[in-house]
Design a protein around this motif. Structure first.
Motif, PDB file in Angstrom:
ATOM      1  N   VAL A  18       0.833  -1.164  -0.066  1.00 47.40           N
ATOM      2  CA  VAL A  18      -0.010  -0.092   0.006  1.00 47.40           C
ATOM      3  C   VAL A  18       0.845   1.232  -0.187  1.00 47.40           C
ATOM      4  CG1 VAL A  18      -1.861   1.142   0.992  1.00 47.40           C
ATOM      5  CG2 VAL A  18      -1.916  -1.205   1.324  1.00 47.40           C
ATOM      6  N   GLY A  19       0.476   2.284  -0.667  1.00 44.60           N
ATOM      7  CA  GLY A  19       1.338   3.568  -0.913  1.00 44.60           C
ATOM      8  C   GLY A  19       0.368   4.623  -0.642  1.00 44.60           C
ATOM      9  N   VAL A  20       0.774   5.771  -0.112  1.00 42.53           N
ATOM     10  CA  VAL A  20      -0.219   7.035   0.041  1.00 42.53           C
ATOM     11  C   VAL A  20       0.403   8.101  -0.452  1.00 42.53           C
ATOM     12  CG1 VAL A  20      -1.167   8.151   1.769  1.00 42.53           C
ATOM     13  CG2 VAL A  20      -1.014   5.948   2.394  1.00 42.53           C
ATOM     14  N   VAL A  21      -0.386   8.796  -1.196  1.00 39.19           N
ATOM     15  CA  VAL A  21       0.122  10.043  -2.008  1.00 39.19           C
ATOM     16  C   VAL A  21      -0.570  10.944  -1.459  1.00 39.19           C
ATOM     17  CG1 VAL A  21       0.342  11.347  -4.223  1.00 39.19           C
ATOM     18  CG2 VAL A  21       0.814   9.090  -4.198  1.00 39.19           C
ATOM     19  N   VAL A  26      -6.371  12.172   5.986  1.00 40.53           N
ATOM     20  CA  VAL A  26      -7.039  10.959   5.612  1.00 40.53           C
ATOM     21  C   VAL A  26      -6.401   9.444   5.189  1.00 40.53           C
ATOM     22  CG1 VAL A  26      -8.796   9.945   4.121  1.00 40.53           C
ATOM     23  CG2 VAL A  26      -8.882  12.243   4.874  1.00 40.53           C
ATOM     24  N   GLY A  27      -5.236   9.934   4.372  1.00 40.17           N
ATOM     25  CA  GLY A  27      -4.473   8.822   3.767  1.00 40.17           C
ATOM     26  C   GLY A  27      -3.871   8.069   4.773  1.00 40.17           C
ATOM     27  N   PRO A  28      -3.004   8.423   5.721  1.00 40.87           N
ATOM     28  CA  PRO A  28      -2.332   7.762   6.828  1.00 40.87           C
ATOM     29  C   PRO A  28      -3.359   6.835   7.451  1.00 40.87           C
ATOM     30  CG  PRO A  28      -1.317   9.725   6.745  1.00 40.87           C
ATOM     31  CD  PRO A  28      -2.525   9.869   5.890  1.00 40.87           C
ATOM     32  N   ALA A  29      -4.441   7.614   7.952  1.00 44.00           N
ATOM     33  CA  ALA A  29      -5.461   6.790   8.714  1.00 44.00           C
ATOM     34  C   ALA A  29      -6.143   5.582   7.993  1.00 44.00           C
ATOM     35  CB  ALA A  29      -6.570   7.564   9.382  1.00 44.00           C
ATOM     36  N   LEU A  30      -6.144   5.466   6.599  1.00 37.66           N
ATOM     37  CA  LEU A  30      -6.811   4.593   5.850  1.00 37.66           C
ATOM     38  C   LEU A  30      -5.877   3.575   5.611  1.00 37.66           C
ATOM     39  CD1 LEU A  30      -9.087   6.254   3.131  1.00 37.66           C
ATOM     40  CD2 LEU A  30      -9.522   5.549   5.448  1.00 37.66           C
ATOM     41  N   ALA A  31      -4.475   3.751   5.444  1.00 34.73           N
ATOM     42  CA  ALA A  31      -3.374   2.976   5.152  1.00 34.73           C
ATOM     43  C   ALA A  31      -3.135   2.255   6.474  1.00 34.73           C
ATOM     44  CB  ALA A  31      -2.011   3.831   4.926  1.00 34.73           C
ATOM     45  N   ALA A  32      -3.116   2.760   7.656  1.00 34.19           N
ATOM     46  CA  ALA A  32      -3.195   2.465   9.087  1.00 34.19           C
ATOM     47  C   ALA A  32      -4.181   0.971   9.282  1.00 34.19           C
ATOM     48  CB  ALA A  32      -3.130   3.063  10.130  1.00 34.19           C
ATOM     49  N   SER A  33      -5.302   1.485   8.645  1.00 35.64           N
ATOM     50  CA  SER A  33      -6.633   0.347   8.545  1.00 35.64           C
ATOM     51  C   SER A  33      -6.314  -0.636   7.948  1.00 35.64           C
ATOM     52  CB  SER A  33      -7.781   1.221   8.481  1.00 35.64           C
ATOM     53  OG  SER A  33      -8.269   2.235   9.255  1.00 35.64           O
ATOM     54  N   LEU A  34      -5.855  -0.460   6.822  1.00 35.23           N
ATOM     55  CA  LEU A  34      -5.509  -1.633   5.817  1.00 35.23           C
ATOM     56  C   LEU A  34      -4.166  -2.394   6.362  1.00 35.23           C
ATOM     57  CD1 LEU A  34      -5.672   0.027   2.634  1.00 35.23           C
ATOM     58  CD2 LEU A  34      -7.321  -1.444   3.151  1.00 35.23           C
ATOM     59  N   GLN A  35      -3.357  -1.895   7.282  1.00 35.67           N
ATOM     60  CA  GLN A  35      -2.168  -2.491   7.734  1.00 35.67           C
ATOM     61  C   GLN A  35      -2.917  -3.461   9.015  1.00 35.67           C
ATOM     62  OE1 GLN A  35       0.667  -0.276   9.745  1.00 35.67           O
ATOM     63  NE2 GLN A  35       2.377  -1.595   9.439  1.00 35.67           N
ATOM     64  N   LEU A  36      -3.753  -3.054   9.542  1.00 34.95           N
ATOM     65  CA  LEU A  36      -4.643  -3.800  10.623  1.00 34.95           C
ATOM     66  C   LEU A  36      -5.169  -4.975  10.040  1.00 34.95           C
ATOM     67  CD1 LEU A  36      -6.276  -1.121  12.862  1.00 34.95           C
ATOM     68  CD2 LEU A  36      -4.220  -2.631  13.494  1.00 34.95           C
ATOM     69  N   VAL A  44       4.956   6.609   1.464  1.00 36.08           N
ATOM     70  CA  VAL A  44       4.136   7.450   1.725  1.00 36.08           C
ATOM     71  C   VAL A  44       4.585   8.944   1.119  1.00 36.08           C
ATOM     72  CG1 VAL A  44       4.786   7.823   3.979  1.00 36.08           C
ATOM     73  CG2 VAL A  44       2.420   8.828   3.348  1.00 36.08           C
ATOM     74  N   SER A  45       3.909   9.707   0.568  1.00 36.78           N
ATOM     75  CA  SER A  45       4.519  11.168   0.172  1.00 36.78           C
ATOM     76  C   SER A  45       3.963  12.174   0.890  1.00 36.78           C
ATOM     77  CB  SER A  45       4.454  11.255  -1.385  1.00 36.78           C
ATOM     78  OG  SER A  45       3.020  11.574  -1.749  1.00 36.78           O
ATOM     79  N   GLY A  46       4.542  13.127   1.178  1.00 38.21           N
ATOM     80  CA  GLY A  46       4.186  14.449   2.098  1.00 38.21           C
ATOM     81  C   GLY A  46       5.130  15.438   1.832  1.00 38.21           C
ATOM     82  N   VAL A  47       4.313  16.631   1.838  1.00 37.41           N
ATOM     83  CA  VAL A  47       5.218  17.998   1.647  1.00 37.41           C
ATOM     84  C   VAL A  47       5.486  19.022   2.877  1.00 37.41           C
ATOM     85  CG1 VAL A  47       5.287  20.002   0.265  1.00 37.41           C
ATOM     86  CG2 VAL A  47       4.418  18.143  -0.947  1.00 37.41           C
ATOM     87  N   ALA A  74       4.101   0.355  -4.938  1.00 40.10           N
ATOM     88  CA  ALA A  74       2.786  -0.125  -4.268  1.00 40.10           C
ATOM     89  C   ALA A  74       1.787  -0.830  -5.295  1.00 40.10           C
ATOM     90  CB  ALA A  74       2.118   0.969  -3.530  1.00 40.10           C
ATOM     91  N   ASP A  75       1.035  -1.779  -5.049  1.00 41.24           N
ATOM     92  CA  ASP A  75       0.113  -2.449  -5.648  1.00 41.24           C
ATOM     93  C   ASP A  75      -1.197  -1.746  -5.619  1.00 41.24           C
ATOM     94  OD1 ASP A  75       1.713  -4.658  -6.036  1.00 41.24           O
ATOM     95  OD2 ASP A  75       1.216  -5.637  -4.013  1.00 41.24           O
ATOM     96  N   LEU A  76      -1.414  -1.088  -4.315  1.00 41.13           N
ATOM     97  CA  LEU A  76      -2.746  -0.240  -4.007  1.00 41.13           C
ATOM     98  C   LEU A  76      -2.253   1.013  -3.674  1.00 41.13           C
ATOM     99  CD1 LEU A  76      -5.594   0.462  -3.241  1.00 41.13           C
ATOM    100  CD2 LEU A  76      -5.170  -0.870  -0.817  1.00 41.13           C
ATOM    101  N   VAL A  77      -2.742   2.148  -4.286  1.00 38.89           N
ATOM    102  CA  VAL A  77      -2.204   3.591  -4.082  1.00 38.89           C
ATOM    103  C   VAL A  77      -3.509   4.336  -3.694  1.00 38.89           C
ATOM    104  CG1 VAL A  77      -1.095   5.562  -5.126  1.00 38.89           C
ATOM    105  CG2 VAL A  77      -0.118   3.301  -5.746  1.00 38.89           C
ATOM    106  N   LEU A  78      -3.181   4.946  -2.670  1.00 29.65           N
ATOM    107  CA  LEU A  78      -4.200   5.849  -1.977  1.00 29.65           C
ATOM    108  C   LEU A  78      -3.932   7.310  -2.432  1.00 29.65           C
ATOM    109  CD1 LEU A  78      -4.907   4.485   1.440  1.00 29.65           C
ATOM    110  CD2 LEU A  78      -6.199   4.011  -0.270  1.00 29.65           C
ATOM    111  N   LEU A  79      -4.712   7.853  -3.307  1.00 25.47           N
ATOM    112  CA  LEU A  79      -4.557   9.397  -3.615  1.00 25.47           C
ATOM    113  C   LEU A  79      -5.489  10.244  -2.801  1.00 25.47           C
ATOM    114  CD1 LEU A  79      -4.782   8.934  -7.390  1.00 25.47           C
ATOM    115  CD2 LEU A  79      -2.725   8.963  -6.033  1.00 25.47           C
ATOM    116  N   THR A  80      -4.734  10.666  -1.688  1.00 29.99           N
ATOM    117  CA  THR A  80      -5.701  11.496  -0.737  1.00 29.99           C
ATOM    118  C   THR A  80      -5.353  12.846  -0.535  1.00 29.99           C
ATOM    119  OG1 THR A  80      -3.966  10.744   1.071  1.00 29.99           O
ATOM    120  CG2 THR A  80      -6.082   9.451   0.717  1.00 29.99           C
ATOM    121  N   VAL A  81      -5.415  13.365  -1.652  1.00 29.44           N
ATOM    122  CA  VAL A  81      -5.083  15.119  -1.846  1.00 29.44           C
ATOM    123  C   VAL A  81      -6.412  15.819  -1.811  1.00 29.44           C
ATOM    124  CG1 VAL A  81      -3.035  14.416  -3.026  1.00 29.44           C
ATOM    125  CG2 VAL A  81      -5.102  14.836  -4.240  1.00 29.44           C
ATOM    126  N   PRO A  82      -6.458  17.059  -1.590  1.00 26.23           N
ATOM    127  CA  PRO A  82      -7.556  17.903  -1.493  1.00 26.23           C
ATOM    128  C   PRO A  82      -8.088  17.674  -3.369  1.00 26.23           C
ATOM    129  CG  PRO A  82      -5.890  19.159  -0.899  1.00 26.23           C
ATOM    130  CD  PRO A  82      -5.187  17.935  -1.422  1.00 26.23           C
TER     131      PRO A  82
END
Length: 314
Positions: A18-21, A26-36, A44-47, A74-82
């Motif tokens: 899993v990757g987070v852009v 939102v993104g880190p929380a969803l990734a943490a849930s998927l990790q569980l 993960v990317s962040g500015v 990542a096989d699954l990428v979460l795009l969690t931008v505005p």
């Protein structure tokens, strides 16, 4: 006596990297849930400094890398931008060749459906729109709140089961939203949740102005009961001076607000008119009382337009 240990989620088959852009709330929380659920966050990317701290807190040990590298890992990428940044992000990733065929590309925008991911689809990605109907704080409590949270799901029909399965793995409840209904769906959530925060904050400010030491403690039981009643009974839960047609009380409210908090008058008038309309339509507000009430609201609106915020503050 030995006890049987539950299986480790990481031992389940078909687990995804899993990757987070966009390391917003939102993104880190969803990734943490998927990790569980046994999936493995890998990038993960962040500015901003805040997003980097958030990622480090919710996804410890997961490296921070540029967006294109997130997609490369990542096989699954979460795009969690505005919302407004999403179209350009998707187009840019597709144009630079960062998108891989067969890659699950998930955005969490409430406004958009799966069509916004069309550039990535042409590159072979599998597009999913999964919007959690939840407000996020950027802390571990968000992961707990996802349990039972509804997700607005939009995806191509052949990916519907995969989209719904991901939501269930995050502890959520999938709710299918047609592509053409996404803006209306999102407007409904914003009307209820975002405006609620504004109304509650204004109410607490006014209570402090009135001398209440603990406005949150006063409002908590009242608002909790009002929300519960509204969810159970809809318009039948309406109470208060507008629903009763107490024009004199409403006039007094407007006068006090204009004197102490003129910035709240327009919102009060708009909500009072909407409440009166609904109370009338459902037979709760008597027509003979509605006339005086609507007159007070119209008069208050005329004065508000005539003076404006600057005149009220003089």
């Amino acid at each position: 006596m030995s006890t049987v240990q539950p299986p480790d989620p990481r031992d389940r088959p078909a687990r995804l990297t899993v990757g987070v852009v966009g390391a917003g709330r939102v993104g880190p929380a969803l990734a943490a849930s998927l990790q569980l659920a046994g999936h493995r966050p890998v990038a993960v990317s962040g500015v901003s400094d805040a997003s980097r701290r958030r990622a480090a807190h919710l996804l410890p040990g997961v490296p921070l890398v540029p967006p294109a590298e997130v997609l490369g890992r990542a096989d699954l990428v979460l795009l969690t931008v505005p919302d407004d940044a999403l179209p350009a992000l998707v187009e840019g990733l597709a144009e630079t060749g960062a998108v891989r065929p067969g890659q699950l590309l998930v955005h969490t925008s409430g406004r958009y459906g799966a069509k916004i991911l069309e550039p990535a689809l042409r590159a072979g990605a599998l597009p999913l729109a999964l919007h959690p109907a939840m407000t996020f704080t950027g802390t571990p409590v968000d992961v707990q709140r996802l349990a039972g949270c509804s997700f607005g799901v939009t995806a191509p029909e052949e990916l519907r089961l995969a989209a719904e399965a991901l939501v269930v793995e995050m502890g959520g409840e999938p709710e299918w939203i047609a592509e053409e209904h996404r803006p209306l769906y999102h407007a409904a959530l914003a009307l209820g949740a975002n405006h609620l925060v504004t109304l509650v904050a204004q109410s607490m400010e006014l209570l402090r102005e009135a001398g209440v030491d603990a406005p949150a403690r006063m409002l908590g039981p009242l608002l909790g009961a009002a929300l519960d009643n509204a969810l159970r009974s809809g318009d039948a839960a309406l109470t208060g001076p507008v629903a009763r047609g107490d024009a004199g009380t409403v006039a007094a409210h407007i006068s006090e607000l204009r004197a102490h908090a003129p910035q709240t008058v327009a919102g009060y008038l708009a909500m009072a008119r909407a409440t009166a309309d609904r109370a009338l339509a459902h037979g709760m507000l008597k027509p003979e009382l509605a006339e005086d009430l609507l007159g007070v609201l119209a008069d208050g609106s005329d004065k508000d337009r005539g003076t404006g915020a600057e005149g009220d503050n003089r």
